[in-house]
Structure formats: C-alpha cells, structure tokens
Write a protein that holds these residues in place. Structure first.
Motif, PDB file in Angstrom:
ATOM      1  N   LEU A  34       0.832  -1.499  -0.080  1.00 37.94           N
ATOM      2  CA  LEU A  34       0.095   0.346   0.197  1.00 37.94           C
ATOM      3  C   LEU A  34       1.021   1.555  -0.084  1.00 37.94           C
ATOM      4  CD1 LEU A  34      -2.727   1.471   0.686  1.00 37.94           C
ATOM      5  CD2 LEU A  34      -2.586   0.906   2.860  1.00 37.94           C
ATOM      6  N   MET A  35       1.759   1.329   0.927  1.00 43.04           N
ATOM      7  CA  MET A  35       2.459   2.599   0.595  1.00 43.04           C
ATOM      8  C   MET A  35       3.547   2.705  -0.586  1.00 43.04           C
ATOM      9  SD  MET A  35       5.697   3.254   3.536  1.00 43.04           S
ATOM     10  CE  MET A  35       6.602   1.413   3.128  1.00 43.04           C
ATOM     11  N   LEU A  36       3.626   1.936  -0.995  1.00 44.18           N
ATOM     12  CA  LEU A  36       4.748   1.721  -2.323  1.00 44.18           C
ATOM     13  C   LEU A  36       3.507   2.232  -3.386  1.00 44.18           C
ATOM     14  CD1 LEU A  36       7.406  -0.747  -1.443  1.00 44.18           C
ATOM     15  CD2 LEU A  36       8.305   1.144  -1.410  1.00 44.18           C
ATOM     16  N   GLU A  37       2.401   1.566  -3.691  1.00 48.58           N
ATOM     17  CA  GLU A  37       1.324   1.463  -4.723  1.00 48.58           C
ATOM     18  C   GLU A  37       0.685   2.994  -4.513  1.00 48.58           C
ATOM     19  OE1 GLU A  37      -0.253  -1.765  -5.716  1.00 48.58           O
ATOM     20  OE2 GLU A  37       1.472  -3.251  -5.396  1.00 48.58           O
ATOM     21  N   LEU A  38       0.900   3.198  -3.974  1.00 49.99           N
ATOM     22  CA  LEU A  38      -0.004   4.335  -3.284  1.00 49.99           C
ATOM     23  C   LEU A  38       0.733   6.154  -3.892  1.00 49.99           C
ATOM     24  CD1 LEU A  38      -3.004   5.357  -2.449  1.00 49.99           C
ATOM     25  CD2 LEU A  38      -2.368   5.902  -0.226  1.00 49.99           C
ATOM     26  N   ARG A  39       1.744   5.698  -3.804  1.00 48.20           N
ATOM     27  CA  ARG A  39       2.958   6.718  -4.676  1.00 48.20           C
ATOM     28  C   ARG A  39       2.457   6.876  -5.881  1.00 48.20           C
ATOM     29  NH1 ARG A  39       5.782   8.816  -0.820  1.00 48.20           N
ATOM     30  NH2 ARG A  39       7.105   9.788  -2.180  1.00 48.20           N
ATOM     31  N   LEU A  40       2.948   5.744  -6.784  1.00 53.03           N
ATOM     32  CA  LEU A  40       2.740   6.022  -8.252  1.00 53.03           C
ATOM     33  C   LEU A  40       1.167   6.386  -8.987  1.00 53.03           C
ATOM     34  CD1 LEU A  40       4.213   2.002  -8.558  1.00 53.03           C
ATOM     35  CD2 LEU A  40       4.774   4.227  -8.815  1.00 53.03           C
ATOM     36  N   ASP A  41       1.867   6.934 -10.037  1.00 56.75           N
ATOM     37  CA  ASP A  41      -0.154   7.209 -10.341  1.00 56.75           C
ATOM     38  C   ASP A  41      -0.707   6.472 -11.026  1.00 56.75           C
ATOM     39  OD1 ASP A  41       1.629   6.156 -12.561  1.00 56.75           O
ATOM     40  OD2 ASP A  41       0.928   7.831 -13.528  1.00 56.75           O
ATOM     41  N   SER A  42      -0.200   4.362 -11.103  1.00 56.72           N
ATOM     42  CA  SER A  42      -1.664   3.995 -10.971  1.00 56.72           C
ATOM     43  C   SER A  42      -2.289   3.238 -10.123  1.00 56.72           C
ATOM     44  CB  SER A  42      -0.408   2.505 -11.434  1.00 56.72           C
ATOM     45  OG  SER A  42       0.160   2.140 -10.758  1.00 56.72           O
ATOM     46  N   GLY A  43      -1.776   4.346  -9.043  1.00 58.72           N
ATOM     47  CA  GLY A  43      -2.674   3.912  -7.659  1.00 58.72           C
ATOM     48  C   GLY A  43      -2.667   2.605  -7.044  1.00 58.72           C
ATOM     49  N   PHE A  44      -3.367   2.433  -5.980  1.00 59.57           N
ATOM     50  CA  PHE A  44      -3.615   0.800  -5.804  1.00 59.57           C
ATOM     51  C   PHE A  44      -5.669  -0.016  -5.862  1.00 59.57           C
ATOM     52  CE2 PHE A  44      -5.269  -1.547  -1.361  1.00 59.57           C
ATOM     53  CZ  PHE A  44      -3.399  -1.631  -1.183  1.00 59.57           C
ATOM     54  N   PRO A  45      -5.615  -0.672  -5.985  1.00 58.99           N
ATOM     55  CA  PRO A  45      -7.202  -1.147  -5.974  1.00 58.99           C
ATOM     56  C   PRO A  45      -7.846  -1.328  -4.340  1.00 58.99           C
ATOM     57  CG  PRO A  45      -5.483  -3.027  -6.337  1.00 58.99           C
ATOM     58  CD  PRO A  45      -4.586  -1.388  -6.151  1.00 58.99           C
ATOM     59  N   LEU A  46      -8.995  -0.347  -5.041  1.00 52.60           N
ATOM     60  CA  LEU A  46      -9.884  -0.555  -3.723  1.00 52.60           C
ATOM     61  C   LEU A  46     -10.374  -1.767  -3.436  1.00 52.60           C
ATOM     62  CD1 LEU A  46     -12.355   2.773  -5.258  1.00 52.60           C
ATOM     63  CD2 LEU A  46     -11.058   2.940  -3.002  1.00 52.60           C
ATOM     64  N   ALA A  47     -10.422  -2.577  -4.114  1.00 49.40           N
ATOM     65  CA  ALA A  47     -10.898  -3.537  -3.467  1.00 49.40           C
ATOM     66  C   ALA A  47      -9.506  -4.332  -2.922  1.00 49.40           C
ATOM     67  CB  ALA A  47     -11.398  -4.907  -4.810  1.00 49.40           C
ATOM     68  N   ASP A  48      -8.317  -4.067  -2.232  1.00 48.54           N
ATOM     69  CA  ASP A  48      -7.363  -4.544  -1.686  1.00 48.54           C
ATOM     70  C   ASP A  48      -7.542  -3.638  -0.230  1.00 48.54           C
ATOM     71  OD1 ASP A  48      -6.885  -6.622  -3.735  1.00 48.54           O
ATOM     72  OD2 ASP A  48      -5.414  -5.171  -4.112  1.00 48.54           O
ATOM     73  N   ILE A  49      -8.213  -2.539  -0.058  1.00 44.12           N
ATOM     74  CA  ILE A  49      -7.882  -2.080   1.060  1.00 44.12           C
ATOM     75  C   ILE A  49      -9.261  -3.426   2.342  1.00 44.12           C
ATOM     76  CG2 ILE A  49      -9.067   0.364   2.401  1.00 44.12           C
ATOM     77  CD1 ILE A  49      -6.599   0.725   0.249  1.00 44.12           C
ATOM     78  N   GLU A  50      -8.138  -2.422   3.009  1.00 43.39           N
ATOM     79  CA  GLU A  50      -8.763  -3.923   4.564  1.00 43.39           C
ATOM     80  C   GLU A  50     -10.417  -3.061   4.869  1.00 43.39           C
ATOM     81  OE1 GLU A  50      -7.237  -6.332   5.890  1.00 43.39           O
ATOM     82  OE2 GLU A  50      -6.190  -6.481   4.288  1.00 43.39           O
ATOM     83  N   PRO A  51     -11.734  -3.808   5.306  1.00 44.47           N
ATOM     84  CA  PRO A  51     -12.727  -3.304   5.133  1.00 44.47           C
ATOM     85  C   PRO A  51     -11.856  -1.878   6.928  1.00 44.47           C
ATOM     86  CG  PRO A  51     -13.127  -5.619   5.263  1.00 44.47           C
ATOM     87  CD  PRO A  51     -11.509  -4.732   5.481  1.00 44.47           C
ATOM     88  N   ASP A  52     -12.117  -2.002   7.776  1.00 46.78           N
ATOM     89  CA  ASP A  52     -11.313  -0.952   8.877  1.00 46.78           C
ATOM     90  C   ASP A  52     -11.167   0.013   8.065  1.00 46.78           C
ATOM     91  OD1 ASP A  52     -12.348  -2.764  10.569  1.00 46.78           O
ATOM     92  OD2 ASP A  52     -10.669  -3.567  11.220  1.00 46.78           O
ATOM     93  N   ALA A  53     -10.198   0.259   7.020  1.00 45.69           N
ATOM     94  CA  ALA A  53      -9.291   1.065   6.096  1.00 45.69           C
ATOM     95  C   ALA A  53     -10.920   2.003   5.200  1.00 45.69           C
ATOM     96  CB  ALA A  53      -8.515   0.990   5.488  1.00 45.69           C
ATOM     97  N   ARG A  54     -11.637   1.311   5.021  1.00 46.56           N
ATOM     98  CA  ARG A  54     -13.046   2.144   3.964  1.00 46.56           C
ATOM     99  C   ARG A  54     -12.797   3.937   4.766  1.00 46.56           C
ATOM    100  NH1 ARG A  54     -13.838  -0.431  -0.069  1.00 46.56           N
ATOM    101  NH2 ARG A  54     -12.832  -3.035  -0.154  1.00 46.56           N
ATOM    102  N   PRO A  55     -13.062   3.692   6.001  1.00 43.02           N
ATOM    103  CA  PRO A  55     -13.947   5.311   6.441  1.00 43.02           C
ATOM    104  C   PRO A  55     -12.946   6.159   6.049  1.00 43.02           C
ATOM    105  CG  PRO A  55     -14.597   3.369   8.259  1.00 43.02           C
ATOM    106  CD  PRO A  55     -13.439   2.463   7.133  1.00 43.02           C
ATOM    107  N   VAL A  56     -11.487   5.600   5.918  1.00 47.16           N
ATOM    108  CA  VAL A  56     -10.144   6.808   6.038  1.00 47.16           C
ATOM    109  C   VAL A  56     -10.182   7.028   4.240  1.00 47.16           C
ATOM    110  CG1 VAL A  56      -8.011   6.700   5.751  1.00 47.16           C
ATOM    111  CG2 VAL A  56      -8.926   5.562   7.932  1.00 47.16           C
ATOM    112  N   VAL A  57     -10.065   5.811   3.244  1.00 49.43           N
ATOM    113  CA  VAL A  57     -10.438   6.174   2.163  1.00 49.43           C
ATOM    114  C   VAL A  57     -11.246   7.040   1.737  1.00 49.43           C
ATOM    115  CG1 VAL A  57     -11.066   5.346   0.217  1.00 49.43           C
ATOM    116  CG2 VAL A  57      -9.529   3.708   1.401  1.00 49.43           C
ATOM    117  N   ALA A  58     -12.986   7.131   2.236  1.00 51.10           N
ATOM    118  CA  ALA A  58     -14.032   8.062   2.307  1.00 51.10           C
ATOM    119  C   ALA A  58     -13.271   9.295   2.176  1.00 51.10           C
ATOM    120  CB  ALA A  58     -15.113   7.202   2.435  1.00 51.10           C
ATOM    121  N   ARG A  59     -13.040   9.729   3.763  1.00 51.34           N
ATOM    122  CA  ARG A  59     -12.469  11.044   4.021  1.00 51.34           C
ATOM    123  C   ARG A  59     -11.501  11.610   2.993  1.00 51.34           C
ATOM    124  NH1 ARG A  59     -12.712   8.424   9.232  1.00 51.34           N
ATOM    125  NH2 ARG A  59     -10.549   8.522   9.421  1.00 51.34           N
ATOM    126  N   ALA A  60     -10.715  10.519   2.873  1.00 52.02           N
ATOM    127  CA  ALA A  60      -9.670  10.834   1.775  1.00 52.02           C
ATOM    128  C   ALA A  60     -10.413  11.523   0.673  1.00 52.02           C
ATOM    129  CB  ALA A  60      -8.404  10.161   1.463  1.00 52.02           C
TER     130      ALA A  60
END
Length: 405
Positions: free
Chosen positions: A344-370
């Motif tokens: 997550l730390m490395l791929e999120l820094r890329l222009d291709s980003g990180f797949p939402l499907a691989d985000i842990e359920p507990d982190a989804r509220p953080v994603v929504a806020r972002a």
C-alpha cells in the motif's frame, strides 16, 4: 557518518534463504542493485553508507572493489540456485563512477554471465557530473549501460555550498549532452528542494536549468536533515534554519507545475518522465513488489518476502567474501501483514494507484474521507483505484499512516 544497521535474525554463513523466499522466484520481476560506497568528499546532508579515502581505513580499496562485488554476484547465483533473467541493473552509491568504467563493466558482465540480462534490460549508473567525461561515458555505453542519473541538486552556487556539493553550476547540463552524444537513451537529473537559504526563485532557476538540459527524467526530493550529518550539526548550532514543511510543499507545487508545462508527467510522487520509456524501470521494480539482489556493503536485498542487509564497512564486506561467507549482517522474513502495508505504502505513490478492492475493511472510512477531502482522483475512484491528486501527493505519507493505523 552513515546510520546504524537495523537488528534482525541471523543469516547462515552460506547465505541460504528460506524456502518461502524462493517460492515463485522468476515469476516476479528480478533486478540487481550494486552499491559502490566511495565518494571524494562527504556531502553535508548525506548519511548514506559511503566512505571518503580518509574514512575507508585498511582492508578495502577502490582497486579491489570490482573483484569483491563480482564474488557476491557469484554467491548470489549459488544461493538462488538457478539463473533468473535480470530486467534491471542499478549501480548506486556513493559515486559509482569513481571506479574505472571497465570495473563497472566487469561487474555487469558477471551479472550477465551468472543470470543473463533480459532482452532490453535497463542498466543504470548514478554519477556526479564532475566524475565523468566523454571518453568515460563512451566506455560505459560500450559495456552496455543505457541509462545514467546525474546528481544535479541545484543550479545555484550558494545552495550547492550549503549542501557541500562540489560540482559547478552548468556542469550537469554539459554532462547530459555528453551522455546523449555517447548514446545513452535515458538520462535523469536529481534535484533537492528546501535547502536552507534557497528561495522560490532559486528553485525555479534549478528546475528551468534541468529542463533546458533536456533529460527525459527528473527526480525532485525534499531535503531531509539526518542525525549525525554536518548539516544537522549546523542547524543545531543555529548557523542554518531547519527546513520548513510548508516551504517544501510550496516548492513541490512549483516543481510539478513547471515540469508538467515542460512535458514531464509525474509517475511517482518524486519522479517525472517525459515519455513512458523514460520512467525508471528499476525503481518501478522496487515499488511494485519485485525481487532484487543488492550487492555491496550495507546494501539491502529482497527476494520473496525475505529482506536482508549486508555488513556496512567495505573492509568487513571484503573479508567475509574472501572467506567464502555471506556478507549479510541480518535479515527478516516479512509477515503477510507487513507485506500488505508495504505494498500500500509504495503503490499508492504511483500514478497507477492502489486497487480499492484490496483495502482492508477497517480502512474504508479513511478512504471515504480522503476522497471527500480531495486527496484522491474522482474518476480513478469510480474505476476502482485510489490515485492521488496533486494535493494528495503532498499528504501521501500521512494518508498511508491513516490507512494502516
């Protein structure tokens, strides 16, 4: 002086890896990093594992280094058990080009002999602009190097003085021209922003000089003050101010605007390329979960979730290899959770980003806020990926911390 190596688990004298590390070897991209730990002088901001002649001491020398590095390449072949096509090779330092070009070529030839360079392999060396001339660059090109990365840092002399850089403004552009004439397909310039005493106009001048030199890749990094460096000591004594985070953010925005206008596109938070082919494939291998063997004192390797790091001093490194022993100091086997966080730390820094499907359920509220805060691209989000906006790039580290808390 260089920072201290981390602790870890002991490494067998043979360097043997756990079976889990070798599982799937060759299915992932594989590269080689070669660390050359020599510098003419130590830059005031640097805490890399490098040594000037005065710091080197007995038991290690420039003259014997290529033979020692080749010995580790041969050992890597024995440890991995079979050849794996090498897609990228990167010589870093230090200043690799303090060694004769033929020595660098000899190390590269050993990698090819033991593993085989993949067709079209990217072969890079870092260089200080003052450490090369047209003849040296032509020799490198003849040995198969096709990419070079020059440490420019700044175009302003007073900024270079604070950083203790020894090249003169204007020399990096000349070095780029010489590299192009020698046949290098890809050329990078490294820049640093946020140096005490640097103004916005200084930074713009450095960017403009870099663009005018016509590389196809530019890296721009915020100055980090590392404990134990001369720069840290000067700041502690009050001779220089501590770099300001808000100033660094403004400088990043200037860099992105100017580079985008010049035809460069970001593909990693600190890296811009003018073409798809100009992107650094070796660094992309790191950022996308590939395997690499890192040869040299203090070098860090990663194969199949096992990470290890070599002893730091060149004399200790040479002594171990001369005795037929692994130069590894310690290692760690990453847990599945560790590997998820790193991905997550490395791929999120890329222009291709990180797949939402691989985000842990507990982190989804953080994603929504972002997303609501404008840190993530809306269209990419609709397509199932987290891709940072320009504002998100400024807060990438904080976002990763929130996502992995």
């Amino acid at each position: 002086m260089p920072s201290v190596l981390p602790d870890g688990d002991p490494v067998p004298v043979s360097g043997e890896l756990p079976a889990s590390a070798l599982d799937g070897l060759g299915e992932r991209a594989f590269g080689f990093y070669v660390h050359v730990p020599f510098c003419v002088t130590r830059c005031g901001y640097c805490d890399f594992n490098t040594y000037t002649a005065a710091e080197l001491g007995p038991g290690a020398s420039h003259r014997d280094y290529a033979d020692t590095a080749v010995a580790e390449v041969r050992m890597a072949r024995r440890v991995l058990g079979r050849p794996v096509p090498v897609e990228t090779v990167f010589f870093g330092g230090g200043t690799p080009t303090l060694l004769p070009a033929d020595d660098l070529g000899r190390i590269l030839r050993a990698i090819d002999e033991e593993f085989g360079l993949a067709p079209g392999a990217e072969v890079t060396t870092e260089a200080n602009p003052e450490s090369v001339d047209p003849d040296y660059l032509e020799r490198l090109r003849g040995h198969g190097f096709n990419r070079i990365s020059f440490g420019m840092q700044s175009a302003r002399e007073h900024v270079l003085d604070v950083l203790d850089r020894r090249h003169t403004p204007g020399r990096p552009a000349q070095a780029v021209r010489e590299a192009r004439s020698a046949g290098f397909a890809h050329v990078n310039l490294d820049l640093i922003y946020g140096t005490p005493g640097e103004s916005d106009d200084d930074w713009r001048a450095s960017l403009e000089a870099a663009v005018e030199a016509a590389p196809d890749h530019v890296s721009a990094y915020s100055l980090i003050v590392e404990d134990g460096t001369r720069l840290a000591a000067r700041i502690r004594r009050g001779e220089l101010p501590m770099p300001d985070d808000d100033v660094a953010a403004d400088r990043y925005l200037i860099a992105d605007e100017l580079l985008e206008k010049a035809g460069f596109r970001w593909y990693e938070v600190s890296n811009w390329a003018s073409t798809e082919q100009g992107r650094c494939r070796h660094n992309l291998l790191y950022w996308t979960g590939g395997d690499w063997w890192a040869a040299g004192p203090g070098a860090h390797s990663h194969v199949g979730g096992t990470r290890w790091w070599n002893v730091k001093h060149p004399a200790a490194y040479a002594r171990r290899l001369a005795d037929g022993h692994s130069p590894a100091h310690a290692r760690e086997v990453l847990s599945d959770a560790d590997r998820r966080v790193e991905r997550l730390m490395l791929e999120l820094r890329l222009d291709s980003g990180f797949p939402l499907a691989d985000i842990e359920p507990d982190a989804r509220p953080v994603v929504a806020r972002a997303l609501g805060d404008g840190l993530l691209e809306t269209e990419a989000f609709k397509a199932g990926r987290m891709v940072l906006t320009l504002g998100g790039r400024l807060l990438a580290d904080a976002l990763v911390r929130d996502l992995t808390a």
